[in-house]
Design a protein around this motif. Structure first.
Motif, PDB file in Angstrom:
ATOM      1  N   VAL A 128       0.782  -1.033  -0.160  1.00  0.00           N
ATOM      2  CA  VAL A 128       0.189  -0.074   0.133  1.00  0.00           C
ATOM      3  C   VAL A 128       0.798   1.230   0.037  1.00  0.00           C
ATOM      4  CG1 VAL A 128      -1.787   1.224   1.270  1.00  0.00           C
ATOM      5  CG2 VAL A 128      -1.669  -1.064   1.315  1.00  0.00           C
ATOM      6  N   ALA A 129       0.583   2.190  -0.945  1.00  0.00           N
ATOM      7  CA  ALA A 129       1.674   3.238  -1.075  1.00  0.00           C
ATOM      8  C   ALA A 129       0.862   4.619  -1.286  1.00  0.00           C
ATOM      9  CB  ALA A 129       2.602   3.090  -2.212  1.00  0.00           C
ATOM     10  N   ALA A 130       1.409   5.581  -0.760  1.00  0.00           N
ATOM     11  CA  ALA A 130       0.875   7.052  -0.941  1.00  0.00           C
ATOM     12  C   ALA A 130       2.034   7.680  -1.404  1.00  0.00           C
ATOM     13  CB  ALA A 130       0.361   7.661   0.508  1.00  0.00           C
ATOM     14  N   ALA A 131       2.029   8.960  -1.507  1.00  0.00           N
ATOM     15  CA  ALA A 131       3.027  10.042  -2.065  1.00  0.00           C
ATOM     16  C   ALA A 131       4.376   9.786  -1.283  1.00  0.00           C
ATOM     17  CB  ALA A 131       2.595  11.331  -1.935  1.00  0.00           C
ATOM     18  N   LEU A 132       5.313   9.251  -1.946  1.00  0.00           N
ATOM     19  CA  LEU A 132       6.645   8.966  -1.403  1.00  0.00           C
ATOM     20  C   LEU A 132       7.634  10.316  -1.574  1.00  0.00           C
ATOM     21  CD1 LEU A 132       7.396   5.307  -2.755  1.00  0.00           C
ATOM     22  CD2 LEU A 132       7.202   6.201  -0.255  1.00  0.00           C
ATOM     23  N   PRO A 133       8.640  10.352  -0.995  1.00  0.00           N
ATOM     24  CA  PRO A 133       9.305  11.578  -1.268  1.00  0.00           C
ATOM     25  C   PRO A 133       9.860  11.807  -2.425  1.00  0.00           C
ATOM     26  CG  PRO A 133      10.027  10.514   0.676  1.00  0.00           C
ATOM     27  CD  PRO A 133       9.083   9.684   0.244  1.00  0.00           C
ATOM     28  N   ARG A 134      10.144  13.149  -3.132  1.00  0.00           N
ATOM     29  CA  ARG A 134      10.343  13.329  -4.458  1.00  0.00           C
ATOM     30  C   ARG A 134      12.182  13.621  -4.537  1.00  0.00           C
ATOM     31  NH1 ARG A 134       7.322  18.359  -6.872  1.00  0.00           N
ATOM     32  NH2 ARG A 134       9.048  17.730  -8.249  1.00  0.00           N
ATOM     33  N   ARG A 135      12.594  13.132  -5.753  1.00  0.00           N
ATOM     34  CA  ARG A 135      14.067  13.306  -5.696  1.00  0.00           C
ATOM     35  C   ARG A 135      14.009  14.180  -7.150  1.00  0.00           C
ATOM     36  NH1 ARG A 135      14.149  12.442  -1.569  1.00  0.00           N
ATOM     37  NH2 ARG A 135      15.605  10.709  -0.232  1.00  0.00           N
ATOM     38  N   ASP A 136      14.231  15.575  -6.826  1.00  0.00           N
ATOM     39  CA  ASP A 136      14.245  16.263  -8.029  1.00  0.00           C
ATOM     40  C   ASP A 136      15.542  16.660  -8.256  1.00  0.00           C
ATOM     41  OD1 ASP A 136      11.248  17.063  -7.770  1.00  0.00           O
ATOM     42  OD2 ASP A 136      11.927  18.564  -6.227  1.00  0.00           O
ATOM     43  N   PRO A 137      16.039  16.547  -9.861  1.00  0.00           N
ATOM     44  CA  PRO A 137      17.339  16.937 -10.265  1.00  0.00           C
ATOM     45  C   PRO A 137      17.753  17.975  -9.852  1.00  0.00           C
ATOM     46  CG  PRO A 137      15.673  16.321 -12.013  1.00  0.00           C
ATOM     47  CD  PRO A 137      14.825  16.658 -10.822  1.00  0.00           C
ATOM     48  N   ILE A 138      19.362  17.905  -9.549  1.00  0.00           N
ATOM     49  CA  ILE A 138      20.040  18.956  -9.020  1.00  0.00           C
ATOM     50  C   ILE A 138      21.136  19.083 -10.292  1.00  0.00           C
ATOM     51  CG2 ILE A 138      21.528  19.848  -7.133  1.00  0.00           C
ATOM     52  CD1 ILE A 138      20.604  17.582  -5.646  1.00  0.00           C
ATOM     53  N   THR A 139      21.207  20.747 -10.488  1.00  0.00           N
ATOM     54  CA  THR A 139      22.175  21.075 -11.563  1.00  0.00           C
ATOM     55  C   THR A 139      23.636  21.239 -10.926  1.00  0.00           C
ATOM     56  OG1 THR A 139      20.433  22.071 -13.248  1.00  0.00           O
ATOM     57  CG2 THR A 139      22.954  22.983 -13.279  1.00  0.00           C
ATOM     58  N   PRO A 193      19.257  12.490  -7.366  1.00  0.00           N
ATOM     59  CA  PRO A 193      19.754  11.691  -6.244  1.00  0.00           C
ATOM     60  C   PRO A 193      18.939  10.474  -6.006  1.00  0.00           C
ATOM     61  CG  PRO A 193      19.316  14.086  -5.580  1.00  0.00           C
ATOM     62  CD  PRO A 193      18.772  13.843  -6.962  1.00  0.00           C
ATOM     63  N   PRO A 194      19.719   9.369  -5.439  1.00  0.00           N
ATOM     64  CA  PRO A 194      18.938   8.109  -5.424  1.00  0.00           C
ATOM     65  C   PRO A 194      18.070   8.305  -4.313  1.00  0.00           C
ATOM     66  CG  PRO A 194      21.332   7.902  -4.611  1.00  0.00           C
ATOM     67  CD  PRO A 194      21.116   9.384  -5.174  1.00  0.00           C
ATOM     68  N   SER A 195      17.024   7.098  -4.289  1.00  0.00           N
ATOM     69  CA  SER A 195      16.243   7.369  -2.819  1.00  0.00           C
ATOM     70  C   SER A 195      16.784   7.056  -1.774  1.00  0.00           C
ATOM     71  CB  SER A 195      15.323   6.022  -3.412  1.00  0.00           C
ATOM     72  OG  SER A 195      15.942   4.842  -3.328  1.00  0.00           O
ATOM     73  N   PHE A 196      18.028   6.599  -1.355  1.00  0.00           N
ATOM     74  CA  PHE A 196      18.728   6.411  -0.276  1.00  0.00           C
ATOM     75  C   PHE A 196      19.510   7.727   0.259  1.00  0.00           C
ATOM     76  CE2 PHE A 196      20.982   4.006  -3.308  1.00  0.00           C
ATOM     77  CZ  PHE A 196      22.142   4.709  -3.344  1.00  0.00           C
ATOM     78  N   ARG A 197      19.599   8.768  -0.455  1.00  0.00           N
ATOM     79  CA  ARG A 197      20.245   9.878  -0.195  1.00  0.00           C
ATOM     80  C   ARG A 197      19.209  11.046   0.165  1.00  0.00           C
ATOM     81  NH1 ARG A 197      25.710  10.090  -1.140  1.00  0.00           N
ATOM     82  NH2 ARG A 197      25.522  11.731   0.420  1.00  0.00           N
ATOM     83  N   PHE A 198      19.206  11.211   1.370  1.00  0.00           N
ATOM     84  CA  PHE A 198      18.320  12.244   2.159  1.00  0.00           C
ATOM     85  C   PHE A 198      18.961  13.595   2.090  1.00  0.00           C
ATOM     86  CE2 PHE A 198      15.925   8.370   2.825  1.00  0.00           C
ATOM     87  CZ  PHE A 198      14.475   8.809   2.978  1.00  0.00           C
ATOM     88  N   ASP A 199      20.113  13.577   1.945  1.00  0.00           N
ATOM     89  CA  ASP A 199      21.100  14.760   2.222  1.00  0.00           C
ATOM     90  C   ASP A 199      21.564  15.532   1.205  1.00  0.00           C
ATOM     91  OD1 ASP A 199      22.605  12.288   1.677  1.00  0.00           O
ATOM     92  OD2 ASP A 199      24.388  13.236   2.390  1.00  0.00           O
ATOM     93  N   LEU A 200      21.177  15.170  -0.341  1.00  0.00           N
ATOM     94  CA  LEU A 200      21.554  15.646  -1.436  1.00  0.00           C
ATOM     95  C   LEU A 200      20.351  16.523  -2.109  1.00  0.00           C
ATOM     96  CD1 LEU A 200      23.251  12.918  -3.421  1.00  0.00           C
ATOM     97  CD2 LEU A 200      24.055  14.658  -2.070  1.00  0.00           C
ATOM     98  N   GLU A 201      20.235  17.721  -1.929  1.00  0.00           N
ATOM     99  CA  GLU A 201      19.091  18.863  -2.275  1.00  0.00           C
ATOM    100  C   GLU A 201      19.602  19.840  -3.134  1.00  0.00           C
ATOM    101  OE1 GLU A 201      17.330  19.932   1.517  1.00  0.00           O
ATOM    102  OE2 GLU A 201      16.286  17.816   2.041  1.00  0.00           O
TER     103      GLU A 201
END
Length: 781
Positions: free
Chosen positions: A393-404, A445-453
């Motif tokens: 069961v899934a809802a809205a997961l965190p997004r990983r927006d591209p970074i330049t 960023p990959p799904s496991f990197r929460f520190d790349l913004e």
């Protein structure tokens, strides 16, 4: 995080020894806190089997054992362990073996020769119970080197990770990181989907999708919970600081360490209906796995069934639904809980768990299904059983927006050119998606990197992978040029040095003062109050430097310092916007230190005035005035450039008594910005012609200050007049009581020629006329 080096090298094995690997990891930002041997050093210990154990003929507590050590013939060993019995496999130290603190030799024990020693964990320096012999599994190979068989030459590595690197809280994450750092090949375990042999499922409902946007569950039936955890798994768990308990529980703990995904196994028979992920309700309680019963707060996320909470989400499972040795059917859970929904909850309950530690920092939501398949795979291999389909069961997961990432900015910030292709390879090795567009990289960023913004995060990654050691230590390239210096301004340090040369000592006092000081020195003062004072006597900002100087004087007098000459250069605070820099000073005691060459004399107003004139470089324009903190008749207002810049005088008798001083000090406080101003130095030719001196005695009103007369004379002086100074004052016979006589020295000189008598007389007459006209001062007859 602690883990065995052997486990890491089974996933990635760079051509580095342990110390080099630790250095490389540390320099990449993952600090290696400790390297610990898995076991203390010992040698010549083998796996042995006790063939027989007979009572010693001369000792009740000893046994004579025949032991198979893997050689052609068995050996005799005398043993005192209470659990020594035929059929046991135990570690055996052969003659010549060196154990921690002991060396094994052939010896006679009560008349029976013993050829070695059967060992407990204590003798080998290992953890575990030491009441008897260390019993080994039945499949232990007799004669095998004990140290090699248990892989005791391993090293335990402890990392001190920063909170942003949750992706390295797993062996898979560490292997990926080290592969990117060293370029070594990464070999992760093959995880294949498990065949669904049954169709049993449990319904799952997400009622808090923001806190839990992803939940996976799977039913597995017919397991043997009493199955033995494989030695390789138990060894890795123990060396990672987790005690093996029960095979299903050990498997979920193993997946947590291997993949970084916390999991939980429920006893299916104890669940009442489906699974509901929701926030706790008022009054709900839960008995946790550690036996602690907690009262749940409304902001705590729980896993519940129809009967109520069965687990505290992301922190710890509940005891009533836990897996036991008799459990046959289980429900496996793997989920992604938002860090904000877990952070602080465990700490509030006095808990600290491996699960909460990871969920608070961020768990890879892209590998949740992989973790479920891995746990199922291991469970079926070790405990048997049949698995059902995965319920997701899934809802809205965190997004990983591209970074330049701009390559030019990377070079500017890093201070070194880093090849774009190597940056791309490194980011790809870290699991990121990278696309090059001209002089920039578009990184997802990959799904496991929460520190790349942001871009700076990517710059940090690129520099880490490049290697901090590879960045040359170059001093900053700054132009070395002389800065302009205004010759009309005296630097603060020069001002300080001039006062030190005049026998003063600098003090630095608090800008925070007692408000009573300020009102005592000036009843009209309005010191700024502090919102959060250090102490009640330091609750206001100073409006004058005198309070701190007087307190410093008191401090010195209390320590038998009878002669004090101090100054301070600092700001005073008249308002939040008006905070001028002031120079304040205080003198007390004798003019000179006690000596034989001059009689003792207390310092007075004129001594301090002379010091200030040396600072100004010319006579001081001191005018009569009245200051509430100074003695009437012994104070003056100092003027410069047509405006008042400060005060000089003796402390008022009222304040001498209030501050409990033996005698009155003399003080000054001046505007340091005006005091620092100096005329621009100009070249002047030294005259070769004689100077002319004329002494003039003027009679004037006794209340007219000498400075006023001097100012008039200097304004009226002709070009050839070099100096006009007072050298005497007379009051007495021949001068009226309300008058005084001032003797003025006038020095004249020309640089081009000798002055004529007529020129001298004209210059003197001009001075006499001006004095009479403006000060009513006539030449004395």
């Amino acid at each position: 995080m602690q883990f065995p080096e052997s486990w890491l090298r089974s996933l990635v094995n760079p051509a580095l020894d342990t110390a080099q690997l630790a250095h490389a990891v540390t320099m990449a930002g993952l600090e290696v806190e400790a390297l610990t041997p898995a076991a203390p050093p010992f040698n010549n210990v083998v796996v042995a089997e006790i063939l027989s154990a007979e009572k010693h003929p001369d000792a009740d507590r000893l046994r004579v054992c025949q032991v198979d050590v893997g050689e052609a013939a068995s050996v005799t060993i005398v043993c005192g362990a209470p659990n020594a019995a035929a059929g046991l496999k135990v570690p055996c130290a052969r003659p010549g073996a060196k154990l921690p603190g002991i060396e094994i030799k052939v010896a006679k024990v009560r008349g029976v020769e013993s050829f070695g020693m059967l060992c407990s964990t204590k003798e080998l320096g290992l953890e575990g119970a030491a009441e008897g012999l260390m019993v080994l599994p039945d499949d232990a190979p007799v004669g095998e080197d004990f140290r090699r068989w248990l892989n005791l030459d391993d090293t335990l590595i402890t990392l001190k990770l920063t909170p942003n690197r949750a992706d390295c809280l797993s062996m898979q994450g560490l292997a990926r990181e080290i592969g990117a750092i060293t370029g070594a090949e990464v070999q992760l375990p093959q995880i294949a989907g498990v065949e669904n042999r049954i169709q049993d499922t449990l319904p799952v409902q997400l009622n808090a999708p923001e806190a839990c946007p992803l939940y996976l569950g799977r039913v597995v039936r017919g397991i043997n919970a009493q199955a033995t955890t494989p030695r390789w798994m138990a060894e890795r768990l123990e060396r990672s600081g987790i005690r093996p308990l029960l095979a299903p529980v050990d498997i979920t703990n193993y997946v947590l360490l291997e993949l970084g995904q916390p999991m939980h196994a429920f006893a299916l028979s104890r669940l009442n209906g489906g699974i509901e992920v929701r926030l706790a309700r008022a009054g709900e309680t839960l008995e946790l796995l550690n036996g602690q019963t907690v009262e749940l707060a409304p902001d705590m996320l729980v896993i519940a069934d129809a009967g109520g909470p069965v687990a505290l989400a992301g922190i710890m499972g509940g005891l009533p639904t836990s897996v036991e040795r008799v459990t046959v059917d289980v429900f496996l859970e793997a989920a992604f809980f938002a860090p904000a929904a877990i952070a602080g909850r465990a700490r509030r309950l006095g808990l600290s768990t491996d699960s909460s530690h990871r969920f608070e920092r961020g768990v890879d939501f892209g590998a949740t299904r992989q973790a479920m398949e891995r746990a199922t795979q291991l469970l079926l291999e070790i405990c048997g059983g049949q698995a059902g389909p995965i319920t997701e069961v899934a809802a809205a997961l965190p997004r990983r927006d591209p970074i330049t990432l701009r390559l030019a900015r990377l070079a500017r910030v890093a201070g070194v050119e880093i090849d774009a292709d190597s940056v791309m390879r490194g980011l790809v090795a870290l699991g990121a998606g990278v696309e090059r567009q001209d002089d920039r990289l578009i990184v997802t960023p990959p799904s496991f990197r929460f520190d790349l913004e942001i871009e700076e995060d990517l710059i940090e990654e690129a520099v880490r992978l490049y290697g901090y050691d590879n960045i040359p230590a170059q001093p900053p390239a700054a132009p070395s040029r002389m800065l302009p210096q205004d010759e009309t301004l005296l630097a603060d340090d020069s001002l300080r040095q001039m006062l030190v040369d005049l026998d003063y000592q600098e003090v630095i006092t608090y800008s925070f003062v007692d408000p009573a000081w300020e009102t005592a020195l000036d009843a009209d003062a309005r010191p700024l109050p502090l919102a959060n004072p250090l102490a009640s006597q330091l609750s206001a900002m100073r409006t004058t430097l005198w309070g701190g100087l007087i307190e410093t004087l008191r401090h010195n007098l209390n320590r038998q310092q009878a002669r004090v000459r101090i100054f301070e250069l600092g700001r005073v605070y008249r308002s939040q916007t008006e905070q001028p820099m002031k120079l304040g000073g205080l003198v007390y005691g004798d003019v000179l230190p006690e000596q034989w060459g001059a009689a003792a004399r207390r310092v007075d107003f004129f001594d301090l005035k002379g010091d200030l004139e040396q600072l100004f470089g010319h006579a001081l324009d001191a005018r009569r005035g009245a200051h509430p903190a100074l003695h009437p008749g012994q104070c003056a207002e100092v003027w410069a450039d047509g405006r008042a810049i400060g005060w000089i005088g003796t402390l008022h008798p009222r304040l001498v008594q209030a501050f409990d001083l033996p005698a009155a000090p003399v003080l000054f406080e001046l505007d340091s910005e005006v005091l620092a101003q100096r005329p621009l130095p100009r070249h002047a030719t030294l005259s070769r012609f004689p100077l002319v001196r004329r002494d003039l005695a003027f009679v004037l009103d006794a209340h007219t200050p000498a400075g006023e007369l001097l100012a008039v004379l200097r304004d009226a002086a002709a070009d050839g007049v070099r100096s006009i100074e007072v050298f005497d004052e007379y009051r007495g016979k021949g001068v009226a009581e309300n008058q005084k006589s001032l003797a003025i020295r006038v020095v004249m000189q020309d640089t081009e020629r000798t002055l004529t008598d007529q020129e001298v007389e004209d210059a003197v007459q001009k001075l006499v006329d001006a004095a009479l006209r403006q000060c009513n001062a006539a030449l004395r007859a």
